[in-house]
Every structure is written in C-alpha cells, then in structure tokens.
Scaffold this active site. Structure first.
Site, PDB file in Angstrom:
ATOM      1  N   HIS A  91      83.100   9.701  75.115  1.00  0.00           N
ATOM      2  CA  HIS A  91      82.686   8.434  74.518  1.00  0.00           C
ATOM      3  C   HIS A  91      81.746   7.709  75.481  1.00  0.00           C
ATOM      4  O   HIS A  91      81.894   7.794  76.698  1.00  0.00           O
ATOM      5  CB  HIS A  91      83.902   7.557  74.209  1.00  0.00           C
ATOM      6  CG  HIS A  91      83.589   6.378  73.354  1.00  0.00           C
ATOM      7  ND1 HIS A  91      83.042   5.219  73.862  1.00  0.00           N
ATOM      8  CD2 HIS A  91      83.721   6.167  72.020  1.00  0.00           C
ATOM      9  CE1 HIS A  91      82.873   4.348  72.883  1.00  0.00           C
ATOM     10  NE2 HIS A  91      83.275   4.896  71.758  1.00  0.00           N
TER      11      HIS A  91
ATOM     12  N   SER B 118      78.886   0.465  65.107  1.00  0.00           N
ATOM     13  CA  SER B 118      78.966  -0.717  64.234  1.00  0.00           C
ATOM     14  C   SER B 118      79.149  -0.333  62.772  1.00  0.00           C
ATOM     15  O   SER B 118      78.505  -0.898  61.870  1.00  0.00           O
ATOM     16  CB  SER B 118      77.728  -1.610  64.413  1.00  0.00           C
ATOM     17  OG  SER B 118      77.707  -2.181  65.706  1.00  0.00           O
TER      18      SER B 118
ATOM     19  N   ASN C 290      88.835   4.279  66.346  1.00  0.00           N
ATOM     20  CA  ASN C 290      88.986   4.274  67.798  1.00  0.00           C
ATOM     21  C   ASN C 290      89.400   2.870  68.220  1.00  0.00           C
ATOM     22  O   ASN C 290      88.580   1.956  68.239  1.00  0.00           O
ATOM     23  CB  ASN C 290      87.664   4.683  68.468  1.00  0.00           C
ATOM     24  CG  ASN C 290      87.739   4.581  69.984  1.00  0.00           C
ATOM     25  OD1 ASN C 290      88.822   4.595  70.565  1.00  0.00           O
ATOM     26  ND2 ASN C 290      86.585   4.486  70.628  1.00  0.00           N
TER      27      ASN C 290
ATOM     28  N   GLY D 167      79.269  -1.906  69.057  1.00  0.00           N
ATOM     29  CA  GLY D 167      79.782  -3.232  69.359  1.00  0.00           C
ATOM     30  C   GLY D 167      78.718  -4.309  69.450  1.00  0.00           C
ATOM     31  O   GLY D 167      78.992  -5.421  69.892  1.00  0.00           O
TER      32      GLY D 167
ATOM     33  N   GLU E  89      76.915   8.691  68.292  1.00  0.00           N
ATOM     34  CA  GLU E  89      77.102   7.265  68.499  1.00  0.00           C
ATOM     35  C   GLU E  89      75.928   6.716  69.312  1.00  0.00           C
ATOM     36  O   GLU E  89      75.924   6.791  70.534  1.00  0.00           O
ATOM     37  CB  GLU E  89      78.431   6.986  69.207  1.00  0.00           C
ATOM     38  CG  GLU E  89      78.740   7.874  70.405  1.00  0.00           C
ATOM     39  CD  GLU E  89      79.766   7.247  71.338  1.00  0.00           C
ATOM     40  OE1 GLU E  89      80.513   6.369  70.907  1.00  0.00           O
ATOM     41  OE2 GLU E  89      79.783   7.634  72.519  1.00  0.00           O
TER      42      GLU E  89
ATOM     43  N   GLU F 183      81.504   4.749  76.421  1.00  0.00           N
ATOM     44  CA  GLU F 183      82.143   3.834  77.371  1.00  0.00           C
ATOM     45  C   GLU F 183      82.756   4.596  78.533  1.00  0.00           C
ATOM     46  O   GLU F 183      82.768   4.102  79.670  1.00  0.00           O
ATOM     47  CB  GLU F 183      83.191   2.991  76.640  1.00  0.00           C
ATOM     48  CG  GLU F 183      82.550   1.999  75.684  1.00  0.00           C
ATOM     49  CD  GLU F 183      83.488   1.455  74.629  1.00  0.00           C
ATOM     50  OE1 GLU F 183      83.050   0.616  73.831  1.00  0.00           O
ATOM     51  OE2 GLU F 183      84.664   1.891  74.590  1.00  0.00           O
TER      52      GLU F 183
ATOM     53  N   LYS G 136      90.311   1.840  71.095  1.00  0.00           N
ATOM     54  CA  LYS G 136      89.930   1.480  72.466  1.00  0.00           C
ATOM     55  C   LYS G 136      91.145   0.861  73.184  1.00  0.00           C
ATOM     56  O   LYS G 136      92.252   1.359  73.029  1.00  0.00           O
ATOM     57  CB  LYS G 136      88.702   0.578  72.465  1.00  0.00           C
ATOM     58  CG  LYS G 136      87.558   1.193  71.644  1.00  0.00           C
ATOM     59  CD  LYS G 136      86.261   0.456  71.781  1.00  0.00           C
ATOM     60  CE  LYS G 136      85.193   1.121  70.917  1.00  0.00           C
ATOM     61  NZ  LYS G 136      83.843   0.566  71.150  1.00  0.00           N
TER      62      LYS G 136
END
Length: 253
Positions: free
Chosen positions: A107, A215, A20, A182, A176, A109, A22
């Site tokens: 996702h 991660s 991904n 991250g 996730e 985010e 991003k």
C-alpha cells in the site's frame, strides 16, 4: 499452499470489493459496524466478493463473527519470515490461524511512511502466497510522477519487481493513484480503466482481478464499476461507515 486461497480462484475475472480500514476501529467499533453492515448484503450478488482489511487487533473477533458469512477478512500487512525477532511484525501463520484470507501488500502508505520498497513488497507477497493467503498488491504513481509523465514507467517497474517469482493465479492487484488517496480527488473512471488495462497487458494471467483504489465513494462507484477493465475497488475512508460501504458493495451495474 494450504488451499485457502485456491478456493477463491474458481471464477474468471471475479469482482472483489475490499474495505481498507487502515488504523481505525477498536474491536467494539468493528463489531458495531458488522451489525449495521451485514443485513445490507441480503440482495448483493453472490458473484461479488466482499473483504474487510482490518487492524490486527480486530482480526480475530471479525473472523469469528463472520464465520459462515460471505464476507472475508483481510490483514493490512505480513512479514516475509515464518517467525523470528521482528518486533511489531506479523507472520502468515499467525494470520491463517485466525481465519484471515486476504492481505494487502505494498500500500502506498506503507511505501511512503514505513520504507517499503518494491523488493520488500515482493517478499511479503511471496510469503502471503506460501501461506495460502490472497495478496492484494498495490501499485500506483504520485502526483509528481504523473505530472512528469511517468505513470506508465512507475507502474511497470512496480509490477516487474513486485511480481518476481509470484503465482499470478493467486493474486489481486489494486491500482491506487497516490494523488487520489484521501484527497477527495478521484482519477477519472476512463483514465483508471486505461491504466488498469495497461497493468493487465503486463500480466501472464490476464484473468487476475484488478481493483481501483483512490477516493472511491458511493457517488462514483457506479461509474467506476461500469469500466470494462475494472474488477472491483479497494475502498479507504468510505468503508468505515456501514451505509457508505454497503452502497459501494451494492453498486448498480
């Protein structure tokens, strides 16, 4: 369904490693990545599916360059409408026209920064399936929710609401844990395996591929993929460098 996704569903418990990207990489940077990455797949087992989920601006050039290769192209979002006055969105028809095969929905985010709810995630997932795309449905808990002992309840709710009306034979799920995205913190492989087992127990089709994302790095991929319930990885930052992502794709089983 237009048949694109069904061809991806031929094997049981497929391994899918997806990067991904991003909001990273221009077209030039994406093509430079491929020049370094593709030669490193020469000995990758054919049973491992490799996907690059890239920004919208790079999808067309990636699709053309990767035509005939083993690497599939994925998008990072899809709108539920076929067309309309939805500035800044993209439709399933637009994605399939340029050869996109996968699409990430839900996702963390998107949920955190852009107001996604379980209901809108479900609408996007259904739209993806209606166009023959394979949706990668993301679920996971925040640190606050985990610390409060709510991991199981949060994920169960996301699955229940996100899968309403869905075809579970045309689906990928990614667990996730938000607190491990991250941050450099990785959910212990055994714990990821436990949660993914919980997810699988709530599905009608237990052969749905379930990835771990959070991660994922070259240093931990072997341990992650040694877990019996984990069917692949959704890789963020470590997918941006060709050497790093190739090591993940070529994990040692």
């Amino acid at each position: 369904m237009n048949g694109l996704a069904r061809s991806e569903q031929s094997a049981v418990r497929r391994i899918i490693i997806a990067g991904n990207w991003k909001m990273y990489k221009t077209q030039a940077e994406a093509l430079e990545f491929l020049q370094a990455f593709l030669p490193q797949l020469s000995e990758t087992p054919e049973s491992r599916k490799v996907v690059l989920c890239a920004p919208f601006t790079t999808l067309s050039s990636l699709s053309k360059t990767l035509h005939g290769s083993r690497v599939r192209v994925g998008a990072q979002n899809i709108h539920w409408a076929k067309e309309g006055a939805f500035t800044g969105e993209i439709s399933g028809a637009m994605l399939t026209e340029i050869g996109v095969r996968y699409v990430v929905v839900g996702h963390s985010e998107r949920r955190q920064y852009f107001g996604e709810t379980d209901e809108t995630v479900n609408q996007r997932l259904l739209a993806a399936q209606s166009f023959g795309l394979l949706p990668i449905l993301c679920v996971g808990e925040s640190k606050q929710q985990r610390d409060a002992g709510e991991t199981e309840a949060v994920i169960s709710r996301q699955l229940e609401r996100g899968l309403v009306g869905a075809d579970q034979t045309n689906l990928v799920i990614a667990y996730e844990p938000i607190w491990a995205i991250g941050t450099g913190d990785t959910c212990a492989a055994e714990e990821a395996n436990r949660v993914i087992g919980l997810i699988r127990s709530q599905l009608k089709d237990t052969d749905v591929p379930i990835q771990y994302g959070g991660s994922v790095k070259p240093e931990n991929i072997d341990e992650i993929m040694a877990q019996p319930e984990i069917d692949g990885a959704l890789v963020g930052g470590a997918s941006l460098e060709a050497e790093s992502f190739a090591r993940i794709v070529n994990y040692q089983s």
